[in-house]
Scaffold this motif. Structure first.
Motif, PDB file in Angstrom:
ATOM      1  N   GLU A   9       0.832  -1.187   0.000  1.00 42.30           N
ATOM      2  CA  GLU A   9       0.000   0.000   0.000  1.00 42.30           C
ATOM      3  C   GLU A   9       0.875   1.249   0.000  1.00 42.30           C
ATOM      4  OE1 GLU A   9      -2.422  -0.384   3.424  1.00 42.30           O
ATOM      5  OE2 GLU A   9      -3.728  -1.898   2.546  1.00 42.30           O
ATOM      6  N   ARG A  10       0.372   2.290  -0.670  1.00 44.91           N
ATOM      7  CA  ARG A  10       1.087   3.550  -0.719  1.00 44.91           C
ATOM      8  C   ARG A  10       0.150   4.671  -0.295  1.00 44.91           C
ATOM      9  NH1 ARG A  10       1.511   5.307  -5.084  1.00 44.91           N
ATOM     10  NH2 ARG A  10       0.245   3.951  -6.352  1.00 44.91           N
ATOM     11  N   PRO A  11       0.693   5.775   0.243  1.00 42.78           N
ATOM     12  CA  PRO A  11      -0.168   6.868   0.669  1.00 42.78           C
ATOM     13  C   PRO A  11      -0.538   7.831  -0.453  1.00 42.78           C
ATOM     14  CG  PRO A  11       2.080   7.351   1.291  1.00 42.78           C
ATOM     15  CD  PRO A  11       2.088   5.960   0.688  1.00 42.78           C
ATOM     16  N   SER A  12       0.065   7.712  -1.625  1.00 48.39           N
ATOM     17  CA  SER A  12      -0.139   8.711  -2.668  1.00 48.39           C
ATOM     18  C   SER A  12      -0.918   8.126  -3.836  1.00 48.39           C
ATOM     19  CB  SER A  12       1.201   9.239  -3.176  1.00 48.39           C
ATOM     20  OG  SER A  12       1.985   8.179  -3.698  1.00 48.39           O
ATOM     21  N   THR A  13      -1.489   9.015  -4.639  1.00 48.35           N
ATOM     22  CA  THR A  13      -2.160   8.626  -5.864  1.00 48.35           C
ATOM     23  C   THR A  13      -2.014   9.753  -6.869  1.00 48.35           C
ATOM     24  OG1 THR A  13      -4.239   7.855  -6.828  1.00 48.35           O
ATOM     25  CG2 THR A  13      -4.405   9.571  -5.169  1.00 48.35           C
ATOM     26  N   GLY A  14      -2.080   9.412  -8.164  1.00 43.72           N
ATOM     27  CA  GLY A  14      -2.014  10.438  -9.189  1.00 43.72           C
ATOM     28  C   GLY A  14      -3.345  11.153  -9.314  1.00 43.72           C
ATOM     29  N   SER A  15      -3.351  12.268 -10.036  1.00 46.25           N
ATOM     30  CA  SER A  15      -4.589  13.021 -10.255  1.00 46.25           C
ATOM     31  C   SER A  15      -4.365  13.961 -11.428  1.00 46.25           C
ATOM     32  CB  SER A  15      -4.954  13.837  -9.011  1.00 46.25           C
ATOM     33  OG  SER A  15      -4.105  14.960  -8.860  1.00 46.25           O
ATOM     34  N   ALA A  16      -5.407  14.757 -11.732  1.00 46.94           N
ATOM     35  CA  ALA A  16      -5.285  15.772 -12.776  1.00 46.94           C
ATOM     36  C   ALA A  16      -4.268  16.834 -12.392  1.00 46.94           C
ATOM     37  CB  ALA A  16      -6.646  16.423 -13.031  1.00 46.94           C
ATOM     38  N   LEU A  17      -3.859  16.884 -11.145  1.00 49.82           N
ATOM     39  CA  LEU A  17      -2.878  17.862 -10.680  1.00 49.82           C
ATOM     40  C   LEU A  17      -1.450  17.350 -10.791  1.00 49.82           C
ATOM     41  CD1 LEU A  17      -4.722  19.202  -7.514  1.00 49.82           C
ATOM     42  CD2 LEU A  17      -4.389  20.395  -9.676  1.00 49.82           C
ATOM     43  N   GLN A  18      -1.256  16.174 -11.367  1.00 47.65           N
ATOM     44  CA  GLN A  18       0.088  15.629 -11.510  1.00 47.65           C
ATOM     45  C   GLN A  18       0.973  16.629 -12.246  1.00 47.65           C
ATOM     46  OE1 GLN A  18       0.691  12.268 -10.443  1.00 47.65           O
ATOM     47  NE2 GLN A  18       2.861  12.718 -10.651  1.00 47.65           N
ATOM     48  N   GLY A  19       2.038  17.075 -11.599  1.00 51.52           N
ATOM     49  CA  GLY A  19       2.969  18.019 -12.218  1.00 51.52           C
ATOM     50  C   GLY A  19       2.577  19.470 -12.084  1.00 51.52           C
ATOM     51  N   ALA A  20       1.365  19.760 -11.589  1.00 50.09           N
ATOM     52  CA  ALA A  20       0.950  21.152 -11.425  1.00 50.09           C
ATOM     53  C   ALA A  20       1.755  21.804 -10.299  1.00 50.09           C
ATOM     54  CB  ALA A  20      -0.539  21.232 -11.111  1.00 50.09           C
ATOM     55  N   VAL A  21       1.884  23.118 -10.359  1.00 49.54           N
ATOM     56  CA  VAL A  21       2.591  23.877  -9.334  1.00 49.54           C
ATOM     57  C   VAL A  21       1.568  24.515  -8.408  1.00 49.54           C
ATOM     58  CG1 VAL A  21       4.171  25.771  -8.856  1.00 49.54           C
ATOM     59  CG2 VAL A  21       4.529  24.324 -10.868  1.00 49.54           C
ATOM     60  N   VAL A  22       1.666  24.217  -7.131  1.00 48.46           N
ATOM     61  CA  VAL A  22       0.769  24.778  -6.129  1.00 48.46           C
ATOM     62  C   VAL A  22       1.592  25.650  -5.197  1.00 48.46           C
ATOM     63  CG1 VAL A  22      -0.769  24.276  -4.200  1.00 48.46           C
ATOM     64  CG2 VAL A  22      -0.806  22.828  -6.234  1.00 48.46           C
ATOM     65  N   ALA A 416      -9.641  11.617  -2.056  1.00 50.63           N
ATOM     66  CA  ALA A 416      -8.894  10.494  -2.617  1.00 50.63           C
ATOM     67  C   ALA A 416      -9.613   9.915  -3.829  1.00 50.63           C
ATOM     68  CB  ALA A 416      -8.700   9.417  -1.554  1.00 50.63           C
ATOM     69  N   ALA A 417     -10.936   9.774  -3.745  1.00 47.82           N
ATOM     70  CA  ALA A 417     -11.697   9.229  -4.871  1.00 47.82           C
ATOM     71  C   ALA A 417     -11.625  10.148  -6.083  1.00 47.82           C
ATOM     72  CB  ALA A 417     -13.152   9.012  -4.451  1.00 47.82           C
ATOM     73  N   LEU A 418     -11.778  11.448  -5.861  1.00 45.33           N
ATOM     74  CA  LEU A 418     -11.698  12.402  -6.975  1.00 45.33           C
ATOM     75  C   LEU A 418     -10.315  12.408  -7.603  1.00 45.33           C
ATOM     76  CD1 LEU A 418     -13.702  15.337  -5.362  1.00 45.33           C
ATOM     77  CD2 LEU A 418     -14.381  14.040  -7.412  1.00 45.33           C
ATOM     78  N   ALA A 419      -9.273  12.282  -6.765  1.00 43.35           N
ATOM     79  CA  ALA A 419      -7.911  12.264  -7.293  1.00 43.35           C
ATOM     80  C   ALA A 419      -7.691  11.047  -8.184  1.00 43.35           C
ATOM     81  CB  ALA A 419      -6.911  12.266  -6.134  1.00 43.35           C
ATOM     82  N   ALA A 420      -8.121   9.868  -7.711  1.00 43.29           N
ATOM     83  CA  ALA A 420      -7.935   8.659  -8.506  1.00 43.29           C
ATOM     84  C   ALA A 420      -8.723   8.726  -9.812  1.00 43.29           C
ATOM     85  CB  ALA A 420      -8.343   7.434  -7.693  1.00 43.29           C
ATOM     86  N   TRP A 421      -9.957   9.221  -9.737  1.00 41.64           N
ATOM     87  CA  TRP A 421     -10.778   9.305 -10.945  1.00 41.64           C
ATOM     88  C   TRP A 421     -10.200  10.310 -11.931  1.00 41.64           C
ATOM     89  CZ3 TRP A 421     -13.414  13.012 -13.634  1.00 41.64           C
ATOM     90  CH2 TRP A 421     -14.323  12.566 -14.597  1.00 41.64           C
ATOM     91  N   SER A 422      -9.833  11.474 -11.447  1.00 39.54           N
ATOM     92  CA  SER A 422      -9.363  12.524 -12.357  1.00 39.54           C
ATOM     93  C   SER A 422      -8.031  12.167 -12.984  1.00 39.54           C
ATOM     94  CB  SER A 422      -9.247  13.864 -11.619  1.00 39.54           C
ATOM     95  OG  SER A 422      -8.163  13.848 -10.706  1.00 39.54           O
ATOM     96  N   GLY A 423      -7.239  11.338 -12.293  1.00 40.01           N
ATOM     97  CA  GLY A 423      -5.957  10.928 -12.845  1.00 40.01           C
ATOM     98  C   GLY A 423      -6.049   9.763 -13.806  1.00 40.01           C
ATOM     99  N   GLY A 424      -7.277   9.289 -14.080  1.00 34.21           N
ATOM    100  CA  GLY A 424      -7.438   8.173 -15.002  1.00 34.21           C
ATOM    101  C   GLY A 424      -6.867   6.892 -14.452  1.00 34.21           C
TER     102      GLY A 424
END
Length: 526
Positions: A9-22, A416-424
């Motif tokens: 298990e890992r604590p992170s997941t990809g999303s549409a924000l992958q690589g974005a600058v915050v 977490a659900a939105l992140a996984a969905w948006s990251g495909g």
């Protein structure tokens, strides 16, 4: 999909924000928590003193009006008025749970604003902490939870949180404590716990399905068998991801199948509904959602606009229909102990075999893996097990707010659900768990890589079950909770019929937004 062992298990997941600058400004714990959550989704986090709030790719700044410290966030949330003794002043929670809740909602707003397929969800997560209490008219009760079902009791060697929220729990007191039949359950609990070992009491209670938990001493985080088995460090992760793979093609939000009950899972589903998903609530004919016995207004508001289907979980045809429904979904939300769905042949390994692109959100008391994975927990005892209790000057322990683990978990589960969905991505989001830690010193950030460093202070990410969500830029429609046609061979029985539609104004959760004791808060009943 992996077996679910902690090592996979890992604590992170990809999303549409992958690589974005915050970019985020300093000194505001809710904004810093949001930035940390976004870093877990692949964003590059850059602290800067030139802005106030959270800024995504030089776009709109979020949270610019946030409270500047944890105590102010706590006071503005309304939950402070649920904390302490009835005849004493309201007390400040340890750590920063309200800042964690507001930070999670800021992260949800940033993520949904960045993904053009989703409706932007703009809510104040901190104010969700006191929403159920405002509707139900609850107040602070010291060592008794505002809802009345959970108590903080001293065993021979430690403090316990004993929760008896269901009628069946009262019946289990006799075999748990081995007391005579006919004895008042709470009187037996108070009399029996004082001279018994806390560890023995917890083990015996959990063996028969009672939500009883050990309350850690102030400042103690982790070190138990469950934390070690799951490789938990500091800060404690808000979720764990397993079985993730990329490649899911999603053009628009699809369907969420909500198998959860009570507060945490339904809050997660509510937030996904605000983002544009179609939500289908599934209940057992034999065991409908226990929240139906609570305030109707709160239940209606959680489920406004959702479809409903009731099935017989002992009937093979109904189980086949449920499996097909889950296989067609984008997201499945469940809050049962791992063995429950596995025994029905509907665990994540099976269902994701039918639908590899499925995002599975598991909200449990202690996680889907580890020696405590089948323990039961509810919002009040789960929060206490995470150390969310407040001590008064005389050393007495009091509850922090109303079932705090629920809204904290629901907010983070939705993110977490939105992140996984948006990251495909397809993934199993495990351990949106009840047992959380207080948000203390946030990990420092590397401005170049946005990666968290080791933190000396206690961590807290709201995990567990959930609360509700208010209206944001996309409001809830006045359609109510509708029976779903085309799934299942029967319509829901009378007890599962459509509730009243929720209001559709700026604040649909409350019929009349009250004048608050605290500027900016929506809660006035406590």
């Amino acid at each position: 999909m992996t077996s679910g062992a902690a090592a996979h298990e890992r604590p992170s997941t990809g999303s549409a924000l992958q690589g974005a600058v915050v970019r985020h400004g300093p000194g505001c714990p809710s904004v810093e928590h949001a930035a940390w959550l976004l870093s877990l989704m692949g964003a590059a986090v850059v602290p800067t003193g030139s802005i106030v709030g959270l800024q995504l790719d030089d776009g709109e700044t979020l949270g610019a009006g946030a409270a500047r410290d944890a105590a102010s966030d706590w006071a503005r949330s309304g939950a402070m008025w649920l904390t302490g003794t009835p005849d004493g002043p309201p007390l400040v929670a340890p750590g920063a749970p309200a800042s964690a809740a507001r930070g999670a909602s800021l992260a949800i707003e940033a993520l949904t604003a960045a993904d053009a397929r989703l409706a932007t969800v703009a809510v104040d997560g901190a104010k969700l902490l006191g929403e159920r209490a405002a509707i139900a008219g609850l107040s602070r009760r010291g060592s008794v939870s505002p809802g009345g079902s959970c108590r903080l009791l001293r065993a021979a060697d430690a403090l316990l949180a004993v929760n008896l929220p269901r009628p069946s729990d009262l019946d289990l007191v006799e075999p748990w404590l081995q007391v005579s039949a006919g004895v008042d359950p709470w009187a037996a609990v108070v009399a029996s716990c004082a001279d018994r070992s806390a560890a023995d009491l917890v083990a015996r209670a959990q063996m028969i399905g009672l939500p009883v938990a050990l309350v850690p001493e102030p400042g103690v985080i982790g070190g138990d068998d469950q934390s070690r088995a799951r490789n938990q460090g500091t800060p404690v992760e808000p979720w764990r991801v397993s079985g993730e793979h990329a490649g899911a093609q999603r053009s628009v939000p699809g369907t969420v199948v909500d198998l959860s009950s009570m507060w945490a899972g339904p809050l997660c589903a509510n937030l996904l509904g605000l983002a544009g998903f179609r939500v289908i609530k599934v209940e057992s004919l034999a065991r409908p959602d226990g929240a139906r016995s609570g305030p109707r207004a709160f239940y209606d508001l959680l489920h406004a606009g959702h479809h409903s289907v009731a099935l017989d979980f002992t009937d093979g045809d109904d189980l086949a229909r449920l499996r097909a429904l889950m296989g067609d979904a984008d997201v499945v939300i469940e809050s049962s102990r791992p063995r429950a769905l596995d025994q029905l042949g509907l665990g994540p390994d099976v269902v994701r075999g039918d639908s590899p692109s499925l995002v599975w959100v598991s909200i449990t008391g202690y996680g889907r893996s580890g020696p405590w994975s089948d323990r039961v927990a509810f919002g009040d005892d789960a929060a206490a097990a995470a150390g969310l209790v407040v001590r008064s000057t005389d050393g007495a322990a009091h509850f922090c707010g109303d079932a705090m683990a629920d809204p904290l978990a629901g907010l983070h589960a939705a993110l977490a659900a939105l992140a996984a969905w948006s990251g495909g991505r397809s993934a199993v989001l495990r351990r949106i768990a009840a047992r959380r830690r207080r948000l203390g010193a946030r990990p420092q950030r590397d401005a170049r890589r946005g990666s968290p460093r080791a933190s000396r202070g206690p961590g807290f990410l709201g995990d567990r079950r959930c609360g509700w969500v208010g209206a944001g830029r996309r409001t809830v429609g006045p359609s109510g909770h509708r029976p779903l046609r085309g799934h299942g061979r029967r319509q829901p029985p009378a007890r599962l019929t459509s509730p009243r539609p929720a209001r559709c104004d700026r604040h649909p959760r409350l019929a009349e937004p009250p004048v608050s004791h605290i500027p900016g808060s929506r809660h006035s009943r406590f």
